[in-house]
Design a protein around this motif. Structure first.
Motif, PDB file in Angstrom:
ATOM      1  N   LEU A 171       0.830  -1.197   0.000  1.00 13.84           N
ATOM      2  CA  LEU A 171       0.000   0.000   0.000  1.00 13.84           C
ATOM      3  C   LEU A 171       0.870   1.254   0.000  1.00 13.84           C
ATOM      4  N   VAL A 172       0.469   2.239  -0.782  1.00  9.17           N
ATOM      5  CA  VAL A 172       1.155   3.532  -0.837  1.00  9.17           C
ATOM      6  C   VAL A 172       0.099   4.619  -0.701  1.00  9.17           C
ATOM      7  N   GLU A 173       0.250   5.470   0.289  1.00  8.12           N
ATOM      8  CA  GLU A 173      -0.740   6.506   0.563  1.00  8.12           C
ATOM      9  C   GLU A 173      -0.839   7.505  -0.587  1.00  8.12           C
ATOM     10  N   GLY A 174      -2.068   7.808  -0.973  1.00  7.96           N
ATOM     11  CA  GLY A 174      -2.283   8.926  -1.876  1.00  7.96           C
ATOM     12  C   GLY A 174      -2.175   8.660  -3.355  1.00  7.96           C
ATOM     13  N   ILE A 175      -2.009   7.416  -3.798  1.00 14.50           N
ATOM     14  CA  ILE A 175      -1.994   7.153  -5.230  1.00 14.50           C
ATOM     15  C   ILE A 175      -3.316   6.504  -5.625  1.00 14.50           C
ATOM     16  N   THR A 176      -3.711   6.711  -6.872  1.00 11.83           N
ATOM     17  CA  THR A 176      -5.044   6.288  -7.298  1.00 11.83           C
ATOM     18  C   THR A 176      -5.187   4.775  -7.309  1.00 11.83           C
ATOM     19  N   THR A 177      -4.104   4.051  -7.538  1.00 11.52           N
ATOM     20  CA  THR A 177      -4.191   2.588  -7.551  1.00 11.52           C
ATOM     21  C   THR A 177      -4.133   2.002  -6.149  1.00 11.52           C
ATOM     22  N   GLU A 178      -3.740   2.813  -5.160  1.00 10.65           N
ATOM     23  CA  GLU A 178      -3.660   2.462  -3.743  1.00 10.65           C
ATOM     24  C   GLU A 178      -2.561   1.468  -3.414  1.00 10.65           C
ATOM     25  N   ALA A 179      -1.931   0.825  -4.412  1.00 12.95           N
ATOM     26  CA  ALA A 179      -0.889  -0.157  -4.138  1.00 12.95           C
ATOM     27  C   ALA A 179       0.074  -0.237  -5.317  1.00 12.95           C
ATOM     28  N   ILE A 180       1.279  -0.694  -5.038  1.00 12.61           N
ATOM     29  CA  ILE A 180       2.268  -0.938  -6.077  1.00 12.61           C
ATOM     30  C   ILE A 180       2.591  -2.422  -6.106  1.00 12.61           C
ATOM     31  N   ALA A 181       2.884  -2.939  -7.296  1.00 14.34           N
ATOM     32  CA  ALA A 181       3.222  -4.345  -7.451  1.00 14.34           C
ATOM     33  C   ALA A 181       4.685  -4.568  -7.070  1.00 14.34           C
ATOM     34  N   LEU A 182       4.923  -5.619  -6.296  1.00 15.79           N
ATOM     35  CA  LEU A 182       6.271  -5.935  -5.844  1.00 15.79           C
ATOM     36  C   LEU A 182       6.521  -7.436  -5.939  1.00 15.79           C
ATOM     37  N   PRO A 183       7.793  -7.842  -5.988  1.00 12.95           N
ATOM     38  CA  PRO A 183       8.093  -9.281  -6.008  1.00 12.95           C
ATOM     39  C   PRO A 183       7.860  -9.923  -4.655  1.00 12.95           C
ATOM     40  N   ALA A 184       8.020 -11.228  -4.606  1.00 13.94           N
ATOM     41  CA  ALA A 184       7.852 -11.982  -3.369  1.00 13.94           C
ATOM     42  C   ALA A 184       8.902 -11.538  -2.342  1.00 13.94           C
ATOM     43  N   PRO A 185       8.598 -11.685  -1.042  1.00 13.64           N
ATOM     44  CA  PRO A 185       9.525 -11.228   0.002  1.00 13.64           C
ATOM     45  C   PRO A 185      10.931 -11.798  -0.127  1.00 13.64           C
ATOM     46  N   GLU A 186      11.056 -13.078  -0.538  1.00  7.43           N
ATOM     47  CA  GLU A 186      12.386 -13.655  -0.639  1.00  7.43           C
ATOM     48  C   GLU A 186      13.222 -13.011  -1.746  1.00  7.43           C
ATOM     49  N   VAL A 187      12.547 -12.436  -2.748  1.00  9.33           N
ATOM     50  CA  VAL A 187      13.254 -11.710  -3.811  1.00  9.33           C
ATOM     51  C   VAL A 187      13.607 -10.300  -3.344  1.00  9.33           C
ATOM     52  N   LEU A 188      12.664  -9.658  -2.660  1.00  5.09           N
ATOM     53  CA  LEU A 188      12.896  -8.310  -2.146  1.00  5.09           C
ATOM     54  C   LEU A 188      14.054  -8.250  -1.158  1.00  5.09           C
ATOM     55  N   SER A 189      14.278  -9.338  -0.441  1.00  4.83           N
ATOM     56  CA  SER A 189      15.300  -9.342   0.605  1.00  4.83           C
ATOM     57  C   SER A 189      16.696  -9.601   0.059  1.00  4.83           C
ATOM     58  N   ASP A 190      16.823  -9.701  -1.255  1.00  4.02           N
ATOM     59  CA  ASP A 190      18.111 -10.078  -1.836  1.00  4.02           C
ATOM     60  C   ASP A 190      18.582  -9.038  -2.848  1.00  4.02           C
ATOM     61  N   GLY A 191      19.421  -8.108  -2.409  1.00  7.45           N
ATOM     62  CA  GLY A 191      20.087  -7.208  -3.334  1.00  7.45           C
ATOM     63  C   GLY A 191      19.318  -5.961  -3.716  1.00  7.45           C
ATOM     64  N   VAL A 192      19.590  -5.480  -4.943  1.00  5.72           N
ATOM     65  CA  VAL A 192      19.053  -4.227  -5.455  1.00  5.72           C
ATOM     66  C   VAL A 192      18.216  -4.515  -6.694  1.00  5.72           C
ATOM     67  N   LEU A 193      16.982  -4.000  -6.705  1.00  6.86           N
ATOM     68  CA  LEU A 193      16.050  -4.288  -7.792  1.00  6.86           C
ATOM     69  C   LEU A 193      15.503  -2.995  -8.381  1.00  6.86           C
ATOM     70  N   ARG A 194      15.182  -3.025  -9.665  1.00  5.06           N
ATOM     71  CA  ARG A 194      14.495  -1.904 -10.319  1.00  5.06           C
ATOM     72  C   ARG A 194      13.189  -2.424 -10.888  1.00  5.06           C
ATOM     73  N   PHE A 195      12.102  -1.675 -10.692  1.00  2.00           N
ATOM     74  CA  PHE A 195      10.776  -2.091 -11.141  1.00  2.00           C
ATOM     75  C   PHE A 195      10.319  -1.221 -12.309  1.00  2.00           C
ATOM     76  N   ASP A 196       9.927  -1.870 -13.399  1.00  2.00           N
ATOM     77  CA  ASP A 196       9.367  -1.160 -14.554  1.00  2.00           C
ATOM     78  C   ASP A 196       7.883  -1.498 -14.598  1.00  2.00           C
ATOM     79  N   TRP A 197       7.081  -0.681 -13.903  1.00  2.00           N
ATOM     80  CA  TRP A 197       5.651  -0.976 -13.802  1.00  2.00           C
ATOM     81  C   TRP A 197       4.900  -0.657 -15.093  1.00  2.00           C
ATOM     82  N   VAL A 198       5.417   0.241 -15.906  1.00  2.00           N
ATOM     83  CA  VAL A 198       4.781   0.536 -17.191  1.00  2.00           C
ATOM     84  C   VAL A 198       4.882  -0.675 -18.111  1.00  2.00           C
ATOM     85  N   GLU A 199       6.071  -1.242 -18.210  1.00  2.00           N
ATOM     86  CA  GLU A 199       6.264  -2.417 -19.061  1.00  2.00           C
ATOM     87  C   GLU A 199       5.446  -3.591 -18.534  1.00  2.00           C
ATOM     88  N   ALA A 200       5.375  -3.737 -17.212  1.00  2.00           N
ATOM     89  CA  ALA A 200       4.587  -4.823 -16.628  1.00  2.00           C
ATOM     90  C   ALA A 200       3.103  -4.656 -16.940  1.00  2.00           C
TER      91      ALA A 200
END
Length: 215
Positions: A171-200
């Motif tokens: 959840l992210v306060e104040g955006i129209t979609t109310e949430a952002i898409a993210l990978p699974a926790p085990e992926v988030l906990s490993d290193g540095v990631l960049r998200f391309d939500w437009v392409e997704a």
């Protein structure tokens, strides 16, 4: 985790008009340990009216915690830390970081912001709560010697742009979609990631169109 926010000077800034919102040139996070969820930085910028330049973020990055890792990003970007939930190791222990910003055109008045004195790492005043963490000369010399042969390494992010790579939401306060898409926790906990939500989103639209055509 910490809610998504913009770093802002809460007190009067030297060199800034009172009616303007002052933000740092760069923001940074120094991780003191490997406990806790990552920092997520969005491509949303704040404007002087209190809104966002992008109503919905188009992309972002996440940086997982690791001792001595240092994250630096433009100070006008929206950011926050998120919890890894049940996947989080040592969830009962605190997430320890040092947050400090760099100011160029303007800066909060002292003691909130001061020019660092690199000849001494003593606390800024005698009553500073940081005084109890000040290392002795022997410990400081040992750490400096151990770090001398380890050059800093810049980590390039791994890009995620497929819907199946980001099955979770935050959840992210104040955006129209109310949430952002993210990978699974085990992926988030490993290193540095960049998200391309437009392409997704484009890929998701193609998949939905294909399913509608074959139905």
């Amino acid at each position: 985790g910490a809610h998504f926010h913009y770093d802002t000077a809460l007190s009067g800034c030297i060199g800034q008009e009172p009616s303007q919102v002052a933000r740092p040139c760069y923001a940074s996070v120094l991780y003191l340990g490997g406990i806790g969820g990552p920092t997520v930085v969005l491509d949303q910028c704040a404007n002087q009216e209190g809104g966002h330049e992008l109503s919905v973020p188009r992309g972002g990055c996440s940086v997982s915690t690791k001792p001595n890792r240092w994250l630096v990003f433009p100070g006008e970007l929206r950011h926050g830390s998120i919890s890894l939930g049940a996947y989080e190791k040592n969830a009962s222990k605190p997430r320890r970081v040092i947050l400090y910003n760099y100011w160029r055109k303007c800066a909060p008045a002292p003691p909130a912001c001061q020019v660092p004195n690199f000849e001494s790492y003593s606390p800024i005043c005698k009553v500073s709560p940081a005084a109890k963490y000040l290392l002795g000369q022997g410990e400081s010399d040992r750490l400096l010697h151990a770090q001398a042969g380890v050059p800093a390494k810049r980590i390039l992010p791994r890009t995620l742009s497929r819907p199946e790579d980001m099955p979770c939401k935050a959840l992210v306060e104040g955006i129209t979609t109310e949430a952002i898409a993210l990978p699974a926790p085990e992926v988030l906990s490993d290193g540095v990631l960049r998200f391309d939500w437009v392409e997704a989103a484009l890929e998701f639209g193609k998949l939905a169109e294909t399913k509608g055509t074959t139905a």
